[in-house]
Design a protein around this motif. Structure first.
Motif, PDB file in Angstrom:
ATOM      1  N   HIS A   1       0.805  -1.227   0.000  1.00 11.47           N
ATOM      2  CA  HIS A   1       0.000   0.000   0.000  1.00 11.47           C
ATOM      3  C   HIS A   1       0.838   1.277   0.000  1.00 11.47           C
ATOM      4  O   HIS A   1       0.531   2.210  -0.750  1.00 11.47           O
ATOM      5  N   THR A   2       1.886   1.335   0.799  1.00  9.49           N
ATOM      6  CA  THR A   2       2.689   2.556   0.874  1.00  9.49           C
ATOM      7  C   THR A   2       3.495   2.769  -0.394  1.00  9.49           C
ATOM      8  O   THR A   2       3.572   3.880  -0.908  1.00  9.49           O
ATOM      9  N   GLY A   3       4.107   1.712  -0.893  1.00  3.35           N
ATOM     10  CA  GLY A   3       4.918   1.830  -2.101  1.00  3.35           C
ATOM     11  C   GLY A   3       6.324   2.316  -1.801  1.00  3.35           C
ATOM     12  O   GLY A   3       6.616   2.861  -0.741  1.00  3.35           O
ATOM     13  N   ALA A   4       7.213   2.122  -2.779  1.00  2.00           N
ATOM     14  CA  ALA A   4       8.628   2.449  -2.584  1.00  2.00           C
ATOM     15  C   ALA A   4       8.972   3.883  -2.959  1.00  2.00           C
ATOM     16  O   ALA A   4      10.056   4.354  -2.624  1.00  2.00           O
ATOM     17  N   VAL A   5       8.077   4.586  -3.641  1.00  2.00           N
ATOM     18  CA  VAL A   5       8.376   5.938  -4.112  1.00  2.00           C
ATOM     19  C   VAL A   5       7.428   6.940  -3.458  1.00  2.00           C
ATOM     20  O   VAL A   5       6.207   6.771  -3.508  1.00  2.00           O
ATOM     21  N   ASN A   6       7.989   7.960  -2.835  1.00  2.00           N
ATOM     22  CA  ASN A   6       7.204   8.971  -2.117  1.00  2.00           C
ATOM     23  C   ASN A   6       7.000  10.198  -2.999  1.00  2.00           C
ATOM     24  O   ASN A   6       7.883  11.048  -3.114  1.00  2.00           O
ATOM     25  N   ARG A   7       5.827  10.284  -3.612  1.00  2.00           N
ATOM     26  CA  ARG A   7       5.507  11.417  -4.482  1.00  2.00           C
ATOM     27  C   ARG A   7       4.548  12.407  -3.827  1.00  2.00           C
ATOM     28  O   ARG A   7       4.225  13.432  -4.411  1.00  2.00           O
ATOM     29  N   GLN A   8       4.060  12.085  -2.620  1.00  2.00           N
ATOM     30  CA  GLN A   8       3.048  12.925  -1.973  1.00  2.00           C
ATOM     31  C   GLN A   8       3.580  13.691  -0.759  1.00  2.00           C
ATOM     32  O   GLN A   8       2.813  14.131   0.080  1.00  2.00           O
ATOM     33  N   TRP A   9       4.882  13.870  -0.637  1.00  2.00           N
ATOM     34  CA  TRP A   9       5.450  14.555   0.520  1.00  2.00           C
ATOM     35  C   TRP A   9       4.968  15.999   0.584  1.00  2.00           C
ATOM     36  O   TRP A   9       4.970  16.725  -0.412  1.00  2.00           O
ATOM     37  N   ASP A  10       4.532  16.433   1.782  1.00  2.00           N
ATOM     38  CA  ASP A  10       3.975  17.779   1.952  1.00  2.00           C
ATOM     39  C   ASP A  10       4.965  18.776   2.551  1.00  2.00           C
ATOM     40  O   ASP A  10       4.578  19.882   2.934  1.00  2.00           O
TER      41      ASP A  10
ATOM     42  N   GLU B   1      24.200   3.238  -1.282  1.00  2.00           N
ATOM     43  CA  GLU B   1      23.979   1.843  -0.893  1.00  2.00           C
ATOM     44  C   GLU B   1      22.545   1.418  -1.167  1.00  2.00           C
ATOM     45  O   GLU B   1      22.295   0.317  -1.675  1.00  2.00           O
ATOM     46  N   LEU B   2      21.588   2.284  -0.857  1.00  2.00           N
ATOM     47  CA  LEU B   2      20.187   1.945  -1.077  1.00  2.00           C
ATOM     48  C   LEU B   2      19.887   1.802  -2.566  1.00  2.00           C
ATOM     49  O   LEU B   2      19.193   0.864  -2.985  1.00  2.00           O
ATOM     50  N   ALA B   3      20.412   2.712  -3.380  1.00  2.00           N
ATOM     51  CA  ALA B   3      20.214   2.616  -4.823  1.00  2.00           C
ATOM     52  C   ALA B   3      20.809   1.330  -5.372  1.00  2.00           C
ATOM     53  O   ALA B   3      20.211   0.672  -6.244  1.00  2.00           O
TER      54      ALA B   3
ATOM     55  N   LEU C   1      11.298  -7.120   0.969  1.00  2.00           N
ATOM     56  CA  LEU C   1      11.075  -6.568   2.302  1.00  2.00           C
ATOM     57  C   LEU C   1      12.387  -6.104   2.929  1.00  2.00           C
ATOM     58  O   LEU C   1      12.422  -5.092   3.635  1.00  2.00           O
ATOM     59  N   ARG C   2      13.466  -6.828   2.683  1.00  2.00           N
ATOM     60  CA  ARG C   2      14.772  -6.417   3.213  1.00  2.00           C
ATOM     61  C   ARG C   2      15.151  -5.025   2.706  1.00  2.00           C
ATOM     62  O   ARG C   2      15.753  -4.229   3.427  1.00  2.00           O
ATOM     63  N   ILE C   3      14.815  -4.741   1.454  1.00  2.00           N
ATOM     64  CA  ILE C   3      15.172  -3.443   0.883  1.00  2.00           C
ATOM     65  C   ILE C   3      14.284  -2.336   1.444  1.00  2.00           C
ATOM     66  O   ILE C   3      14.775  -1.301   1.897  1.00  2.00           O
ATOM     67  N   ILE C   4      12.975  -2.540   1.425  1.00  2.00           N
ATOM     68  CA  ILE C   4      12.112  -1.444   1.841  1.00  2.00           C
ATOM     69  C   ILE C   4      12.183  -1.196   3.345  1.00  2.00           C
ATOM     70  O   ILE C   4      11.848  -0.105   3.809  1.00  2.00           O
ATOM     71  N   ARG C   5      12.644  -2.189   4.115  1.00  2.00           N
ATOM     72  CA  ARG C   5      12.882  -1.954   5.542  1.00  2.00           C
ATOM     73  C   ARG C   5      13.965  -0.888   5.734  1.00  2.00           C
ATOM     74  O   ARG C   5      13.991  -0.191   6.741  1.00  2.00           O
ATOM     75  N   ARG C   6      14.878  -0.784   4.773  1.00  2.00           N
ATOM     76  CA  ARG C   6      15.974   0.170   4.854  1.00  2.00           C
ATOM     77  C   ARG C   6      15.662   1.484   4.142  1.00  2.00           C
ATOM     78  O   ARG C   6      16.483   2.413   4.166  1.00  2.00           O
ATOM     79  N   ASP C   7      14.523   1.545   3.475  1.00  2.00           N
ATOM     80  CA  ASP C   7      14.196   2.722   2.670  1.00  2.00           C
ATOM     81  C   ASP C   7      13.306   3.672   3.465  1.00  2.00           C
ATOM     82  O   ASP C   7      12.174   3.331   3.816  1.00  2.00           O
TER      83      ASP C   7
ATOM     84  N   PRO D   1      16.372   4.303  -8.660  1.00  2.00           N
ATOM     85  CA  PRO D   1      15.917   3.026  -9.229  1.00  2.00           C
ATOM     86  C   PRO D   1      14.756   2.355  -8.506  1.00  2.00           C
ATOM     87  O   PRO D   1      14.365   1.249  -8.882  1.00  2.00           O
ATOM     88  N   ALA D   2      14.184   2.986  -7.480  1.00  2.00           N
ATOM     89  CA  ALA D   2      13.150   2.312  -6.692  1.00  2.00           C
ATOM     90  C   ALA D   2      11.916   1.980  -7.524  1.00  2.00           C
ATOM     91  O   ALA D   2      11.330   0.902  -7.375  1.00  2.00           O
ATOM     92  N   ASP D   3      11.494   2.895  -8.384  1.00  2.00           N
ATOM     93  CA  ASP D   3      10.271   2.673  -9.153  1.00  2.00           C
ATOM     94  C   ASP D   3      10.414   1.468 -10.078  1.00  2.00           C
ATOM     95  O   ASP D   3       9.526   0.602 -10.140  1.00  2.00           O
ATOM     96  N   GLY D   4      11.530   1.375 -10.790  1.00  3.85           N
ATOM     97  CA  GLY D   4      11.751   0.242 -11.679  1.00  3.85           C
ATOM     98  C   GLY D   4      11.830  -1.070 -10.924  1.00  3.85           C
ATOM     99  O   GLY D   4      11.299  -2.088 -11.372  1.00  3.85           O
ATOM    100  N   ALA D   5      12.481  -1.054  -9.760  1.00  6.23           N
ATOM    101  CA  ALA D   5      12.590  -2.270  -8.956  1.00  6.23           C
ATOM    102  C   ALA D   5      11.219  -2.703  -8.449  1.00  6.23           C
ATOM    103  O   ALA D   5      10.906  -3.903  -8.431  1.00  6.23           O
ATOM    104  N   GLU D   6      10.399  -1.742  -8.030  1.00  8.69           N
ATOM    105  CA  GLU D   6       9.071  -2.087  -7.538  1.00  8.69           C
ATOM    106  C   GLU D   6       8.206  -2.677  -8.646  1.00  8.69           C
ATOM    107  O   GLU D   6       7.436  -3.621  -8.409  1.00  8.69           O
ATOM    108  N   LYS D   7       8.322  -2.152  -9.847  1.00  4.97           N
ATOM    109  CA  LYS D   7       7.552  -2.708 -10.967  1.00  4.97           C
ATOM    110  C   LYS D   7       7.976  -4.149 -11.244  1.00  4.97           C
ATOM    111  O   LYS D   7       7.132  -5.010 -11.517  1.00  4.97           O
TER     112      LYS D   7
END
Length: 261
Positions: free
Chosen positions: A78-87, A171-173, A208-214, A227-233
């Motif tokens: 539900h949350t997703g790996a890419v944050n496009r809604q930051w306020d 490292e995350l990328a 899950l190992r990756i997004i735990r660190r993101d 590269p998060a969007d491509g990896a999530e797809k």
């Protein structure tokens, strides 16, 4: 183990036979002794409970493990790996612990990292958005040692530079890139039915190992080739392809019984 339980047990009011777990994990390259030891440790930590049926031992979730799995489910689906809604909001958390509290300090930092925080300065951590940490702090018994604030950066603050200094973006990328390279072959290929169950388990665990660190940093302050969007797809496409075969295998090889609690 948590990934497996989230797939097969969460939300179903059932317990899973230990032999089924061992069989599936063996296909994923995990030995029987390691699987049994993990089950025992999780019982001792309050993440699993035992339920005997005749001569067989089954394992079910506890309130604690259900909460952990629900949180992981939200992060993955539900949350997703890419944050496009930051306020533009940041959550700041400051803490001061006695020098002898090494375990408490380690636990706090681990929990903060899972919730998207990074160390802005010593004893001051920051996360994008409004992060509710009240339950986290209370669970660790550190409420009197922690102060939490919401804030916006001044116009002159270089947010991109601050992000680069606070989080290990390189490292995350690299983790996202490696994930995509490792799994994209399965976007066009399919394993055998039984192997699909193990592959799906490994796929979800790897993700899950990756997004735990993101920390889900605002995408407008990340490199243009993030590269998060491509990896999530890739994750979602491979999961979709594996699921029909994996579910068929699960019906055949996993022994479940109704939970008595």
């Amino acid at each position: 183990m948590l990934t497996f339980l989230g797939d097969q047990v969460l939300g179903r009011s059932v317990c899973v036979y230990s032999g089924s777990v061992i069989d599936v994990f063996a296909r994923a390259g995990v030995g029987e002794q390691a699987t049994r030891s993990t089950l025992t440790r999780m019982v001792n930590r309050g993440l699993l409970r035992r339920q005997r049926e005749g001569r067989r031992m089954y394992f079910g979730l506890t309130e604690h493990s259900e909460a952990v799995l629900r949180d992981g489910e939200r992060r993955v689906w539900h949350t997703g790996a890419v944050n496009r809604q930051w306020d533009g909001t940041w959550t700041l958390l400051g803490f001061s612990l006695p020098e002898s509290w090494q375990r408490q300090r380690h636990d706090l930092r681990s929990k903060l990292a899972w919730h998207g925080f990074g160390p802005l300065f010593s004893g001051l951590w920051i996360a994008p958005g409004q992060v509710d940490v009240a339950e986290l702090v209370t669970e660790l018994g550190l409420a009197s040692h922690v102060k939490v604030f919401r804030a916006h950066a001044d116009d002159g603050t270089d947010i991109t530079a601050m992000i680069e200094e606070t989080w290990e973006l390189t490292e995350l990328a690299a983790r996202y890139t490696a994930f995509r390279e490792r799994w994209q072959r399965w976007e066009s290929e399919l394993p055998s039915c039984d192997d699909a169950l193990a592959h799906r388990l490994l796929l979800q665990t790897d993700w899950l190992r990756i997004i735990r660190r993101d920390p889900r940093l605002p995408v407008r302050h990340l490199p243009s080739d993030w590269p998060a969007d491509g990896a999530e797809k890739t994750f979602r496409r491979v999961h979709e392809r594996l699921t029909p075969l994996a579910d068929e295998a699960a019906e055949r090889v996993i022994d479940l019984v109704e939970s008595r609690s």
